[in-house]
Each structure stands twice: as structure tokens, then as C-alpha cells.
Motif scaffolding. Structure first.
Motif, short mmCIF file in Angstrom:
data_model
loop_
_atom_site.label_atom_id
_atom_site.label_comp_id
_atom_site.label_asym_id
_atom_site.label_seq_id
_atom_site.Cartn_x
_atom_site.Cartn_y
_atom_site.Cartn_z
N THR A 127 27.03 38.39 50.97
CA THR A 127 27.48 38.58 49.60
C THR A 127 27.70 40.06 49.34
N PRO A 128 28.87 40.45 48.81
CA PRO A 128 29.17 41.87 48.67
C PRO A 128 28.25 42.57 47.68
N LYS A 129 27.92 43.82 47.97
CA LYS A 129 27.10 44.60 47.05
C LYS A 129 27.97 45.14 45.94
N SER A 130 27.34 45.67 44.91
CA SER A 130 28.07 46.21 43.76
C SER A 130 28.63 47.58 44.09
N TYR A 131 29.86 47.84 43.65
CA TYR A 131 30.50 49.15 43.81
C TYR A 131 30.81 49.70 42.43
N PRO A 132 30.71 51.02 42.25
CA PRO A 132 30.97 51.59 40.92
C PRO A 132 32.44 51.47 40.53
N LEU A 133 32.68 51.32 39.22
CA LEU A 133 34.04 51.29 38.72
C LEU A 133 34.65 52.68 38.81
N LEU A 134 35.95 52.71 39.01
CA LEU A 134 36.68 53.97 39.07
C LEU A 134 36.65 54.63 37.70
N GLN A 135 36.32 55.91 37.65
CA GLN A 135 36.29 56.63 36.39
C GLN A 135 37.70 57.00 35.95
N PRO A 136 37.97 57.04 34.63
CA PRO A 136 39.31 57.41 34.16
C PRO A 136 39.74 58.77 34.71
N GLY A 137 40.97 58.83 35.17
CA GLY A 137 41.51 60.08 35.71
C GLY A 137 41.16 60.34 37.16
N ALA A 138 40.35 59.47 37.76
CA ALA A 138 39.88 59.73 39.13
C ALA A 138 41.01 59.68 40.15
N LEU A 139 41.96 58.78 39.96
CA LEU A 139 43.08 58.71 40.90
C LEU A 139 43.90 60.00 40.87
N LEU A 140 44.10 60.52 39.67
CA LEU A 140 44.92 61.72 39.52
C LEU A 140 44.31 62.92 40.22
N HIS A 141 42.98 63.00 40.23
CA HIS A 141 42.31 64.19 40.77
C HIS A 141 41.56 63.95 42.07
N LYS A 142 41.75 62.78 42.68
CA LYS A 142 41.03 62.46 43.91
C LYS A 142 41.27 63.50 45.00
N ARG A 143 42.52 63.82 45.30
CA ARG A 143 42.82 64.80 46.35
C ARG A 143 42.37 66.20 45.93
N GLY A 144 42.56 66.52 44.67
CA GLY A 144 42.27 67.88 44.21
C GLY A 144 40.80 68.28 44.26
N THR B 26 46.73 44.35 39.58
CA THR B 26 46.19 45.56 40.19
C THR B 26 44.68 45.65 39.97
N PRO B 27 43.97 46.52 40.68
CA PRO B 27 42.53 46.64 40.46
C PRO B 27 42.16 47.19 39.08
N LEU B 28 43.12 47.77 38.36
CA LEU B 28 42.84 48.23 37.00
C LEU B 28 42.77 47.07 36.02
N GLY B 29 43.40 45.96 36.35
CA GLY B 29 43.38 44.80 35.46
C GLY B 29 42.41 43.71 35.89
N GLN B 30 42.10 43.66 37.18
CA GLN B 30 41.24 42.60 37.72
C GLN B 30 40.68 43.06 39.05
N ARG B 31 39.39 42.80 39.28
CA ARG B 31 38.72 43.32 40.47
C ARG B 31 38.15 42.17 41.31
N PRO B 32 38.97 41.55 42.14
CA PRO B 32 38.52 40.39 42.91
C PRO B 32 37.32 40.66 43.81
N LEU B 33 37.25 41.85 44.41
CA LEU B 33 36.12 42.13 45.30
C LEU B 33 34.80 42.13 44.53
N ASP B 34 34.82 42.59 43.29
CA ASP B 34 33.61 42.57 42.47
C ASP B 34 33.20 41.14 42.13
N LEU B 35 34.14 40.22 42.20
CA LEU B 35 33.88 38.82 41.85
C LEU B 35 33.55 37.98 43.08
N GLY B 36 33.42 38.62 44.25
CA GLY B 36 32.96 37.92 45.44
C GLY B 36 34.03 37.59 46.45
#
Length: 370
Positions: free
Chosen positions: A4-21, A180-190
Motif C-alpha cells: 500500500t503506497p505511503k503518503s506523499y506531500p502535496l505540491l506547494q503553490p508555485g513549486a513547479l515554476l521554481h523547481k529548477r531555480g 492532471t495531478p492538480l485536479g486529481q491525484r490517483p496515486l494518493d488514492l491507491g
């Protein structure tokens, strides 16, 4: 079977934009470079460095880092959504196994299974999305789900299906392209594996073909990565770069598209030109209660049915702010009469994909077109 998958933190707002930076050295380009090399400098023994263009690529790596952050799981980039689905199938299925598919999901998934998996000895069965759980999942090795379904927008309870499939000894694969994962997170649902056509909203500009898989099970990721390397189903460096650029604006584009879709759908609810309307965000929609519990956003796709084929075609082809096109998820509002491809929908059914246009201008154009 994976645990059973463990819990992963939700992406914080703006994280995609600044991930590389967040990890750049002084003087490093803010945008990732496009690496087109097929060979890499490799003295001595292999040590995990880039070594050959069919196995790894630095530009893929930059894009996969964004996809992994978005999914909360390791992700692999592919040259199309169907390439991603193929990797998931060929990494999990072999002769004598049983595969369950939605009968009303994306037609190419069914065609792939019928054309290439069935002759290899995989037994394929289908069920309608609205009644997908009927009959249970005992005896199925892989269960493939798509929610909301494309194009009908019916939904599946991902947590319930994933739990039942896991209890029966199977693996669940979910196509999450429409939300998309911003609207629905299947991995979090198992769900065990997520696949996506990043050609659509993830890239967002209708100028690339790409897809990805994601999973929190290391064995499944390793199998799909091995499939990618040995089959040669690899993306180009420029495509990866384009997708990286699109992902940096995904958050704002997706929010705008979903917000506008909700407004447009609510105004269409009582429109006399429509014989039927589907949008999971509407309280009267058959999928609304499930969507409200399962999704962070209701999406940018609206299913509307007009009186006949001629009326639907006239609406699509004359509305000035609608691009008549197959596929969906771009910055331009687009529409298609899906019956022309053989989908089991009414001849007057239109899949309307809302773009980023100003909502009032778009509504004026849509209502005038109707």
C-alpha cells in the motif's frame, strides 16, 4: 504485488515554476539547456552517468524532475500518451493474464489492447465507466481506469477500485490526462501507476506530443524504464524542453481553464439549444458527488449534446473563439464532434475544451454560436 503506497506531500503553490531555480549555480541558465547528444563522455566503467541517448538525457531529467514533483512520485517521460500507456501495459502484462478496460474511455487504448495485446495471449474485457465496479475485480491482473472518461465525463471511485483490485491481487493503472495531478491525484488514492498524455493540458500549447508514467512502486518504475530503453520509445530533447516550459505555467493555466469551464457550464445548464449537458462540477451532474469528494478541480472539459450532427458541426465551425480540432487541453478553446471517430456518443455530442480566453468574451462567442 506492491505494498500500500505511503503518503506523499502535496505540491506547494508555485513549486513547479521554481523547481529548477532552487538548485542553480551562479551564471547557470534559468531555462534548462536542450541536450541533443546521442553519446556522452564515458571513460572507465559506467557509474550512473549519462552514457547513451536511448537510456538517459539531461533535458529529460529536468522535465522528469517537474513531473515527479507534480505527481509526488518517480516519473518517466515518453514521446506520447500512448507510448506511456504502452509502457505500463508491457511492463505489467504477459500471456495468460486478464486486462479490464473502460468501454467508453479513449478509443486508442482499446485499439492498442485489441491489436497487440490480445494476439499475445492477454484476455481483454470491458465495462462502462458508470458501472465499472459491477462484478468485482477478482481474476484481473491489470485494471485500467480513466476518470473522468473521455469523452463522456463519467467518473470512477479511484480509492474504492484501487483497494478492491489490490485485495484481489491485481494492479491498477489510471489515465489522469483530463484532470492532471492538480485536479486529481490517483496515486494518493491507491492507484499503482498513473499515465498521462502530456500533449494536452500539461504541455498546454498544442505544439508537442509527450506523455509520462508515474508510480511509487520501484519495481514498476524500473520495469517501465527498462521498456523505454529497450523499445526505443524515447522523447526528443526539444520536446522535453517544450514540456518543461509548459509545466512551469500549468498551475495558472489549469486554474483559469477550470474556473472558466465552471462558469460556462453553469450558464449552459438551461440553454434551450442543448439536449444534454455533462460537467462534473454541476450539482445536477451524475458524477458530481464523486467528483466533489475525489477532485480538487472539476476540469476544463464540457460535454454538450445538440439536436443533430448538422447543428453540432455548425456550432463548432462558425464560433470565432472555438478551434475545430481533435485532442484538447490547449490554451485555445477547441471542440470536436466525437462521433466522427466512432465513439459511442450521440451524433450531436460535442466535447468542448475550455482554454484561457477571458470568460465573458468566450461566453459571448459560445452563446452566439448556439
Amino acid at each position: 504485488m506492491p505494498d500500500t503506497p505511503k503518503s506523499y506531500p502535496l505540491l506547494q503553490p508555485g513549486a513547479l515554476l521554481h523547481k529548477r531555480g532552487q538548485s542553480l549555480d551562479k551564471g547557470t541558465a534559468i531555462a534548462p539547456p536542450i541536450t541533443t547528444a546521442s553519446m556522452f563522455h564515458l571513460p572507465g566503467q559506467p557509474d550512473g552517468s549519462d552514457f547513451y541517448g536511448r537510456a538517459t538525457n539531461p533535458t529529460w531529467g529536468e522535465t522528469e524532475a517537474l513531473l515527479s514533483a507534480l505527481e509526488g512520485a518517480p516519473a518517466l517521460l515518453f514521446p506520447s500518451g500512448m507510448a506511456a500507456i504502452s509502457a505500463a501495459f508491457f511492463a505489467t502484462l504477459r500471456a495468460g493474464m486478464r486486462l479490464l478496460l473502460p468501454s467508453d474511455g479513449y478509443y486508442a487504448t482499446r485499439r492498442l489492447a485489441e491489436t497487440f495485446l490480445a494476439p499475445l495471449g492477454v484476455t481483454i474485457e470491458e465495462r462502462a465507466t458508470a458501472n465499472f465496479g459491477a462484478g468485482g475485480f477478482a481474476g484481473f491482473d491489470v485494471v485500467f481506469v480513466e476518470t473522468p472518461s473521455n469523452p463522456g465525463l463519467d467518473m470512477i471511485d479511484l480509492a474504492a477500485v484501487a483497494a478492491e483490485v489490490r485485495a484481489a491481487g491485481g494492479i491498477t493503472i489510471a489515465d489522469n490526462t483530463t484532470l492532471t495531478p492538480l485536479g486529481q491525484r490517483p496515486l494518493d488514492l491507491g492507484v499503482d501507476i498513473v499515465v498521462s498524455s502530456d500533449t494536452k493540458c500539461m504541455g498546454g500549447h498544442s505544439d508537442l506530443l509527450a506523455g509520462h508514467v508515474a508510480s511509487r512502486d520501484p519495481a514498476l518504475i524500473a520495469a517501465m524504464e527498462n521498456w523505454r530503453m529497450l523499445s526505443g520509445s524515447i522523447p526528443g530533447a526539444h520536446t522535453a524542453w517544450l514540456l518543461h516550459r509548459g509545466l512551469e505555467t500549468l498551475e495558472v493555466r489549469f486554474d483559469r481553464m477550470c474556473s472558466t469551464a465552471g462558469t460556462i457550464a453553469a450558464r449552459l445548464a438551461d440553454h434551450p439549444a442543448l439536449t444534454r449537458l455533462r460537467y462534473p462540477g454541476l450539482p445536477q451532474d451524475p458524477a458530481h458527488n464523486l467528483a466533489k469528494a475525489q477532485c480538487a478541480q472539476f476540469g476544463f472539459l464540457i460535454g454538450l449534446t445538440l439536436s443533430d450532427e448538422e447543428t453540432a458541426e455548425a456550432f463548432i465551425n462558425t464560433c470565432p473563439l472555438i478551434r475545430p480540432a481533435t485532442s484538447f487541453g490547449g490554451i485555445h478553446t477547441s471542440a470536436e464532434r466525437r462521433a466522427r471517430w466512432g465513439d459511442a456518443v450521440d451524433p450531436g455530442f460535442v466535447r468542448l475544451s475550455i482554454g484561457v480566453e477571458p470568460v465573458e468574451e468566450l461566453w459571448d462567442a459560445v452563446s452566439a454560436g448556439l
